[in-house]
Design a protein around this motif. Structure first.
Motif, PDB file in Angstrom:
ATOM      1  N   THR A   6       0.840  -1.198   0.000  1.00  0.00           N
ATOM      2  CA  THR A   6       0.000   0.000   0.000  1.00  0.00           C
ATOM      3  C   THR A   6       0.868   1.239   0.000  1.00  0.00           C
ATOM      4  N   ALA A   7       0.438   2.196  -0.793  1.00  0.00           N
ATOM      5  CA  ALA A   7       1.200   3.429  -0.819  1.00  0.00           C
ATOM      6  C   ALA A   7       0.408   4.544  -0.147  1.00  0.00           C
ATOM      7  N   SER A   8      -0.798   4.170   0.375  1.00  0.00           N
ATOM      8  CA  SER A   8      -1.660   5.216   0.901  1.00  0.00           C
ATOM      9  C   SER A   8      -1.172   5.716   2.264  1.00  0.00           C
ATOM     10  N   VAL A   9      -0.590   4.818   3.093  1.00  0.00           N
ATOM     11  CA  VAL A   9      -0.092   5.252   4.398  1.00  0.00           C
ATOM     12  C   VAL A   9       1.255   5.927   4.160  1.00  0.00           C
ATOM     13  N   ARG A  10       1.468   7.069   4.851  1.00  0.00           N
ATOM     14  CA  ARG A  10       2.729   7.771   4.622  1.00  0.00           C
ATOM     15  C   ARG A  10       3.840   7.076   5.402  1.00  0.00           C
ATOM     16  N   LEU A  11       4.773   6.521   4.690  1.00  0.00           N
ATOM     17  CA  LEU A  11       5.859   5.781   5.332  1.00  0.00           C
ATOM     18  C   LEU A  11       7.181   6.452   5.020  1.00  0.00           C
ATOM     19  N   HIS A  12       8.163   6.155   5.858  1.00  0.00           N
ATOM     20  CA  HIS A  12       9.501   6.690   5.597  1.00  0.00           C
ATOM     21  C   HIS A  12      10.217   5.832   4.567  1.00  0.00           C
ATOM     22  N   GLU A  13      11.168   6.456   3.871  1.00  0.00           N
ATOM     23  CA  GLU A  13      12.082   5.689   3.020  1.00  0.00           C
ATOM     24  C   GLU A  13      13.046   4.930   3.934  1.00  0.00           C
ATOM     25  N   PRO A  14      13.598   3.812   3.486  1.00  0.00           N
ATOM     26  CA  PRO A  14      14.560   3.090   4.332  1.00  0.00           C
ATOM     27  C   PRO A  14      15.796   3.954   4.623  1.00  0.00           C
ATOM     28  N   PRO A  15      16.528   3.618   5.687  1.00  0.00           N
ATOM     29  CA  PRO A  15      17.747   4.380   5.984  1.00  0.00           C
ATOM     30  C   PRO A  15      18.693   4.357   4.794  1.00  0.00           C
ATOM     31  N   SER A  16      19.429   5.456   4.610  1.00  0.00           N
ATOM     32  CA  SER A  16      20.346   5.467   3.469  1.00  0.00           C
ATOM     33  C   SER A  16      21.767   5.691   3.944  1.00  0.00           C
ATOM     34  N   VAL A  17      22.712   5.260   3.118  1.00  0.00           N
ATOM     35  CA  VAL A  17      24.124   5.444   3.442  1.00  0.00           C
ATOM     36  C   VAL A  17      24.507   6.842   2.982  1.00  0.00           C
ATOM     37  N   PRO A  18      25.086   7.653   3.871  1.00  0.00           N
ATOM     38  CA  PRO A  18      25.445   9.014   3.442  1.00  0.00           C
ATOM     39  C   PRO A  18      26.369   8.969   2.221  1.00  0.00           C
ATOM     40  N   GLY A  19      26.120   9.864   1.278  1.00  0.00           N
ATOM     41  CA  GLY A  19      26.958   9.887   0.074  1.00  0.00           C
ATOM     42  C   GLY A  19      27.273  11.313  -0.321  1.00  0.00           C
ATOM     43  N   LEU A  20      27.770  11.480  -1.555  1.00  0.00           N
ATOM     44  CA  LEU A  20      28.143  12.803  -2.036  1.00  0.00           C
ATOM     45  C   LEU A  20      26.941  13.465  -2.715  1.00  0.00           C
ATOM     46  N   PRO A  21      26.921  14.821  -2.753  1.00  0.00           N
ATOM     47  CA  PRO A  21      25.844  15.478  -3.486  1.00  0.00           C
ATOM     48  C   PRO A  21      25.844  14.992  -4.939  1.00  0.00           C
ATOM     49  N   LEU A  22      24.713  14.791  -5.534  1.00  0.00           N
ATOM     50  CA  LEU A  22      24.510  14.313  -6.912  1.00  0.00           C
ATOM     51  C   LEU A  22      24.980  12.869  -7.130  1.00  0.00           C
ATOM     52  N   LEU A  23      26.211  12.580  -6.741  1.00  0.00           N
ATOM     53  CA  LEU A  23      26.747  11.236  -7.008  1.00  0.00           C
ATOM     54  C   LEU A  23      26.180  10.191  -6.047  1.00  0.00           C
ATOM     55  N   GLY A  24      25.761  10.611  -4.884  1.00  0.00           N
ATOM     56  CA  GLY A  24      25.273   9.658  -3.882  1.00  0.00           C
ATOM     57  C   GLY A  24      26.367   8.659  -3.521  1.00  0.00           C
ATOM     58  N   ASN A  25      26.038   7.360  -3.621  1.00  0.00           N
ATOM     59  CA  ASN A  25      27.008   6.309  -3.242  1.00  0.00           C
ATOM     60  C   ASN A  25      27.727   5.751  -4.473  1.00  0.00           C
ATOM     61  N   MET A  26      27.908   6.589  -5.494  1.00  0.00           N
ATOM     62  CA  MET A  26      28.435   6.081  -6.767  1.00  0.00           C
ATOM     63  C   MET A  26      29.901   5.639  -6.690  1.00  0.00           C
ATOM     64  N   ILE A  27      30.686   6.317  -5.840  1.00  0.00           N
ATOM     65  CA  ILE A  27      32.144   6.078  -5.872  1.00  0.00           C
ATOM     66  C   ILE A  27      32.504   4.588  -5.694  1.00  0.00           C
ATOM     67  N   PRO A  28      31.978   3.896  -4.675  1.00  0.00           N
ATOM     68  CA  PRO A  28      32.352   2.481  -4.553  1.00  0.00           C
ATOM     69  C   PRO A  28      31.953   1.660  -5.782  1.00  0.00           C
ATOM     70  N   PHE A  29      30.854   2.039  -6.454  1.00  0.00           N
ATOM     71  CA  PHE A  29      30.435   1.302  -7.651  1.00  0.00           C
ATOM     72  C   PHE A  29      31.427   1.537  -8.790  1.00  0.00           C
ATOM     73  N   ILE A  30      31.927   2.773  -8.913  1.00  0.00           N
ATOM     74  CA  ILE A  30      32.869   3.066 -10.002  1.00  0.00           C
ATOM     75  C   ILE A  30      34.195   2.364  -9.732  1.00  0.00           C
ATOM     76  N   ARG A  31      34.628   2.423  -8.460  1.00  0.00           N
ATOM     77  CA  ARG A  31      35.935   1.855  -8.119  1.00  0.00           C
ATOM     78  C   ARG A  31      36.009   0.355  -8.361  1.00  0.00           C
ATOM     79  N   THR A  32      34.881  -0.337  -8.209  1.00  0.00           N
ATOM     80  CA  THR A  32      34.932  -1.795  -8.137  1.00  0.00           C
ATOM     81  C   THR A  32      34.831  -2.505  -9.478  1.00  0.00           C
ATOM     82  N   GLN A  33      34.374  -1.835 -10.525  1.00  0.00           N
ATOM     83  CA  GLN A  33      34.181  -2.469 -11.837  1.00  0.00           C
ATOM     84  C   GLN A  33      33.026  -3.468 -11.843  1.00  0.00           C
ATOM     85  N   GLY A  34      32.601  -3.889 -10.706  1.00  0.00           N
ATOM     86  CA  GLY A  34      31.464  -4.805 -10.595  1.00  0.00           C
ATOM     87  C   GLY A  34      30.686  -4.337  -9.387  1.00  0.00           C
ATOM     88  N   LEU A  35      30.079  -5.272  -8.671  1.00  0.00           N
ATOM     89  CA  LEU A  35      29.338  -4.870  -7.476  1.00  0.00           C
ATOM     90  C   LEU A  35      30.284  -4.642  -6.307  1.00  0.00           C
TER      91      LEU A  35
END
Ligand code: HEM
Length: 457
Positions: A6-35
């Motif tokens: 259900t999307a009718s009840v207002r719920l919070h988004e799950p906790p997120s890992v702090p990241g960089l503005p715009l890039l978010g958590n992209m750096i570890p993904f770029i560094r690793t070539q895979g997951l």
């Protein structure tokens, strides 16, 4: 955990890992070539069973609890589907497999699974044991005492021999273009995943993919025409079975259905097993006591001869080594699903159009379900201990209705190959080799697995 959609009840988004503005958590993904699995594992340990990751403009939800896995893969399969309505064009292996049992959304998938499931029944699969043993023998006949070989290359080779024979009834050494074109397809699939480009820049890759697709279609058509001419009489390979399949109205399946699904079984059915065997050899080298126990079993049961189907129940430790290998390094480290619409999971709000990652790797290394999760200990899978493993804490083959259709095939193949190899040779990693897993569609050692072979019998 509550799981109503259900999307009718207002719920919070799950906790997120702090990241960089715009890039978010992209750096570890770029560094690793895979997951970036270490980053993801740490994120789950620190932020909980459902974590939000931002990679540029994309949102990923990391799912790290067996109850939530049950929701996503088993209970709410329409909310978490395979194909996003927003996908512009197929990428990765879907480029080559079209709409098939592996790639289709649930609606298109259901009838395909129903038709193909009986073909993967153990009665058919068991008839392949002899082929598997013969190719294990062929592989070891190419090895010499003292030789140094890249065992990842050898495991890819032996599993492609087996899949080509059992799917198409062909010896790939006589159809070299099948192996070449399969490698080209894998390379394009990996580039799609590791260097995604805007649609305007993918023309070169798209053209190459079209050529590869044409060759694949041509090969399958040739095999099918040969079958047609032979009247399909005494063939036991999967292509023959697929061509004999009839839909509910008694009609043969379309050529496209046969092509897409035989190629799917071919692609899904070798690299996964090859990587599992590669990692098994790696762990055996790192754990000499486990290798000694394995040698004791294969020496007592086989004494150097080839395994048969009837030997398999007498090789339980070999099976335990394979299970523990798939726990430590599941070759499918992450199982992705599209979040089809805004929805709720585990008490949090998830955004439609994002991707949920069910991660066998993270679940398999969670200390809540596994003591000393980074230790290699096959006895976790003994007849006594295995029943205590929580459901959906171990899922090397996925789970729910879309669980791997080749799991019995793969386990039988891995047991036959590992038993043959371990009974004839000992494998030692070359000193100074850094073995680095790279986690793309499947997990392989980035620089291969160079090992010295010592003949045992
Ligand atoms: C150790 C070897 C293998 C591993 C670890 C493995 C793993 C997996 C996983 C995790 C999935 C689920 C993917 C998802 O839910 O999105 C899957 C699906 C599948 N696998 Fe395997 N697999 C292996 C061997 C094989 C073999 C040998 C075959 C065929 C001969 C095969 C054919 C398939 C197919 C067709 C699907 C899609 C099933 C469906 O959606 O109904 N796999 N595999």
């Amino acid at each position: 955990m509550t799981t109503t959609s259900t999307a009718s009840v207002r719920l919070h988004e799950p906790p997120s890992v702090p990241g960089l503005p715009l890039l978010g958590n992209m750096i570890p993904f770029i560094r690793t070539q895979g997951l970036p699995i270490d980053f993801m594992r740490e994120a789950a340990a620190q932020y909980g069973d459902l974590v939000r990751l931002k990679v540029g403009g994309d949102t990923f939800y990391l799912i790290a609890h067996p109850d939530l896995v049950h929701d996503v893969l088993v209970k709410r399969i329409n909310d978490f589907d395979k194909v996003s309505g927003a996908a512009e064009k197929p990428v990765a292996l879907a480029r080559f497999l079209g709409n098939s049992i592996l790639t289709a959304n649930y609606e298109d998938w259901r009838p395909q699974r129903k038709l193909i499931q009986p073909l993967m029944h153990t009665t058919h699969i068991r008839s392949y044991a002899n082929t598997m043993a013969q190719f294990a023998d062929k592989m070891t006949s190419q090895w010499q005492d003292g030789a140094v070989r890249d065992m990842h290359v050898d495991m890819m080779q032996v599993t492609i021999w087996i899949i080509a024979e059992t799917m198409f009834g062909t010896d790939v050494t006589h159809t070299p273009e099948l192996q070449e074109v399969a490698q080209a397809a894998q390379a394009i699939a990996v580039s799609d995943l590791t260097s995604p480009l805007p649609a305007a820049l993918t023309h070169g890759r798209d053209r190459k993919a079209e050529q590869v697709n044409a060759v694949l279609t041509n090969i399958v058509q040739r095999f099918m025409a040969e079958r047609g001419a032979q009247g399909n009489t005494d063939r036991h390979d999967l292509l023959a079975l697929l061509m004999e399949t009839r839909d509910e109205d008694g009609q043969p399946m379309s050529d496209e259905f046969v092509r897409n699904n035989i190629l799917t079984l071919f692609f899904a059915g070798h690299e996964t097993t090859a990587n599992t065997l590669t990692w098994a050899l790696y762990y055996l080298d790192k754990n000499p006591a486990v290798a000694a126990e394995l040698h004791k079993e294969v020496d007592a049961v086989l004494g150097g001869r080839l395994p048969t189907l009837d030997d398999l129940p007498h090789l339980p430790y070999t099976a335990m080594v394979i299970n523990e290998t798939m726990r430590n390094e599941p070759t499918v480290a992450v199982i992705p699903r599209f979040v089809m619409n805004d929805t709720e999971l585990g008490g949090y709000h998830l955004k439609g159009g994002s991707v949920a990652f069910v991660s066998p790797y993270i679940l398999h290394h969670d200390p809540r379900w596994w003591t000393h999760p980074d230790q290699f200990d096959p006895t976790r899978f003994s007849a006594e201990n295995e029943p205590n493993i929580p459901k959906y804490a171990y899922l090397p083959f996925g789970g729910g209705p879309r669980v791997c259709i080749g799991n019995h095939f793969a386990l039988m193949e891995a047991q036959i190959l590992l038993a043959t190899f371990a009974s004839r040779y000992q494998f030692s990693l070359m000193p100074g080799t850094a073995v680095e897993p790279i986690r793309q569609v499947t997990t392989s050692p980035k620089h291969g697995l160079p090992m010295r072979l010592t003949r045992r019998v």
